[in-house]
Design an enzyme around this catalytic site. Sequence first.
Site, PDB file in Angstrom:
ATOM      1  N   ASP A   1       8.952   1.970   1.248  1.00  0.00           N
ATOM      2  CA  ASP A   1      10.366   2.142   1.616  1.00  0.00           C
ATOM      3  C   ASP A   1      11.009   3.190   0.714  1.00  0.00           C
ATOM      4  O   ASP A   1      10.540   3.426  -0.403  1.00  0.00           O
ATOM      5  CB  ASP A   1      11.126   0.819   1.439  1.00  0.00           C
ATOM      6  CG  ASP A   1      10.587  -0.278   2.340  1.00  0.00           C
ATOM      7  OD1 ASP A   1      10.007   0.058   3.389  1.00  0.00           O
ATOM      8  OD2 ASP A   1      10.738  -1.460   1.961  1.00  0.00           O
TER       9      ASP A   1
HETATM   10  N1  URA Z   1       6.781  -4.157   0.807  1.00  0.00           N
HETATM   11  C1  URA Z   1       8.068  -3.791   0.959  1.00  0.00           C
HETATM   12  O1  URA Z   1       8.928  -4.617   1.185  1.00  0.00           O
HETATM   13  N2  URA Z   1       8.377  -2.487   0.881  1.00  0.00           N
HETATM   14  C2  URA Z   1       7.471  -1.539   0.603  1.00  0.00           C
HETATM   15  O2  URA Z   1       7.801  -0.354   0.523  1.00  0.00           O
HETATM   16  C3  URA Z   1       6.131  -1.932   0.441  1.00  0.00           C
HETATM   17  C4  URA Z   1       5.812  -3.247   0.549  1.00  0.00           C
END
Ligand code: URA
Length: 228
Positions: A101
């Site tokens: 993310d």
């Molecule tokens: N889990 C998440 O919530 N976000 C990420 O970017 C990777 C794993």
Amino acid sequence: MRLDKFLSDSGLFTRNDAKKFIKNKKISVDGIFITDPSFQISENSCVYFEGRKIEPYHNIYIMINKPSGYVSANSDSRYPCITELIDHPYKNDLAVAGRLDIDVTGLVLLSNDGNFVHNVISPKKNIMKKYKILHDGILNEEKKLILTSGIDFKEYRSSEAIVEIINDKEFFLSIHEGKYHQVKRMVKYIGLNLIKLERTAVGGLNLDINIGDYRLLNEDDIKLIFGY
Ligand code: URA
């Protein structure tokens, strides 16, 4: 293969530049300056431009330490992309093997090898992804057990996870899956407030570079990812 095609495939030249440099006697093949763009070269030919050996197009594998605020992609209309941090002639061919993310930092793998990307993200390959979590709550035994034994979300049940406590406010969570916002959802489910999330390993390959840096992976790195 034609010499001008070999040069443009290398990613260092446009086809027109390749032709121009060949005609201007800037390109040597096996020690001889060639002036014909259609000159045929073989797999073993040594091609040089101004003292630099030109490699044929090949697969590359990259680890990057993604900073927060960057998108795990190679183009985006609103935010900077992790490929902007990479200086390599093949950077536009790179695909991301498991996104993070925008607010998450850490290890992202990229490659122009579609099989590699598929194998890293395929649930069948069971590749472990390890995350470091900073929170401001209390991870008691009950919450730890919920994380490790799997959580029933509406659309799926998260499979078993490994928790390693670092200190009162930090722990590692290792999971085999990569569902949308999975770690954030798992942490929220047990009532902890997530402050920072960082991916620190994929398979047996640990993040070993500073934030914003990248490096090419070698064969040993790739073996570490898949465990063979
Ligand atoms: N889990 C998440 O919530 N976000 C990420 O970017 C990777 C794993």
